[in-house]
Design an enzyme around this catalytic site. Sequence first.
Site, PDB file in Angstrom:
ATOM      1  N   ALA A  35       0.879  -1.080   0.002  1.00 43.52           N
ATOM      2  CA  ALA A  35      -0.114  -0.036   0.030  1.00 43.52           C
ATOM      3  C   ALA A  35       0.861   1.291   0.005  1.00 43.52           C
ATOM      4  O   ALA A  35       0.591   2.299  -0.594  1.00 43.52           O
ATOM      5  CB  ALA A  35      -0.697  -0.081   1.288  1.00 43.52           C
ATOM      6  N   HIS A  37       3.718   1.862  -1.783  1.00 46.85           N
ATOM      7  CA  HIS A  37       4.042   2.010  -3.131  1.00 46.85           C
ATOM      8  C   HIS A  37       2.616   2.428  -3.878  1.00 46.85           C
ATOM      9  O   HIS A  37       2.807   3.450  -4.748  1.00 46.85           O
ATOM     10  CB  HIS A  37       4.476   0.673  -3.882  1.00 46.85           C
ATOM     11  CG  HIS A  37       5.701   0.026  -3.360  1.00 46.85           C
ATOM     12  ND1 HIS A  37       5.790  -1.047  -2.530  1.00 46.85           N
ATOM     13  CD2 HIS A  37       6.900   0.617  -3.560  1.00 46.85           C
ATOM     14  CE1 HIS A  37       6.997  -1.240  -2.274  1.00 46.85           C
ATOM     15  NE2 HIS A  37       7.585  -0.374  -2.839  1.00 46.85           N
TER      16      HIS A  37
END
Length: 281
Positions: A35, A37
Site C-alpha cells: 500500500a 507503493h
Amino acid sequence: MKTIHTIQELRAELSAARAAGKSVGLVPTMGALHAGHASLVRRSVSENDVTVVSIFLNPTQFNDKNDLARYPRTLEADCRLLEECGAQIAFAPSVEEVYPEPDTRHFSYPPTDSVMEGAMRPGHFNGVCQIVSKLFMFVEPDRAYFGEKDFQQIAVIRRMVADLGFKLQIVPCPVVREADGLAMSSRNTLLAPAERAIAPQIYAALSASRDFAKSHSVAQTREYVEARINAIEGLEVEYYSIVDADSLADVTNWNDAASVVGCITVYCGSKPIRLIDHIHY
Ligand code: PAF
C-alpha cells in the site's frame, strides 16, 4: 497498462507521449509492492498524464547477497496492483538490459551517503545512485516519487539530482503505516508472526520519544530510544542517529538545525530482518 521490458520500447512509448504534450511521472520500485507503493503511484497518476512504474530488483545496491536472494519477487501481483492504481506503464527490464556493462560509476555525496545506512551498508547508496540515474535517463520524467520511509535515500538522491543537473522534481511522499504503526515495507512479509508482533514497538518508541525530547537532551533522547527498544526480546538497535534533516549530519543540540530527524535501524528476529524508520522532532 503496458508492461515493457526494453529501454527501446520504453523510449518509443514515451516519446509519443511527449510529442502529444503529456507529462511523465516515474515511481521507481524494486517490486513486492504494498500500500505504500500504491500511494506513490496514485499520487503520480493524479499529477501526471503518464505514470511509469519501474520494477527492478537492482543488484548493485545490495551489499549483502543473502538479502538480495531472499527479497520477495511478486511481479504478477505487482502488475495487478499497478493496473488498479491507474499506472500506464510498468517497466520491468532484465539485469542485462539495465547493465549491459558493469556500472563503474562512483557517486559520493557525504555526509548524506556516508552516515547511517551508508556506513552500515557500504556501496548501497552508490548502487541506488547508479540505478536511479539510469532510470532518470531512460524515462526523463517531469517528476519522480519516493517514499519518505527511506528518508536517507531521498537526501542522497536530491544531492545526485543537483550534481548531475537532472531537470525533474523529486516528490517525497509520506510514510504509510500499518494500523499498529509499523512502517510498510516489502521486508515486512519476511517477518515470522512473533517478529511481526514486536516490530510495531519501534515506532511506539520513536513516537514516545517526541514527548521525552521536550524535556531532555539529544543524547538522553537517543539513549531513551535505544534502551526502550533493546529491552524487547527479539529487537536490537543497530543505530539510532539524531540528525539535521537536510544534511544528515549529527546534531548535539535540538537547535543545531532548522529541522531535526531521528533515523533508526533495528534488527528484528533471528534471521534477522533489518527494519528502518524515522521520526521528526
Ligand atoms: O527504494 C527503493 O525501492 C529502491 O532503492 C529504488 C529507489 C527503487 C532503487 O532501486
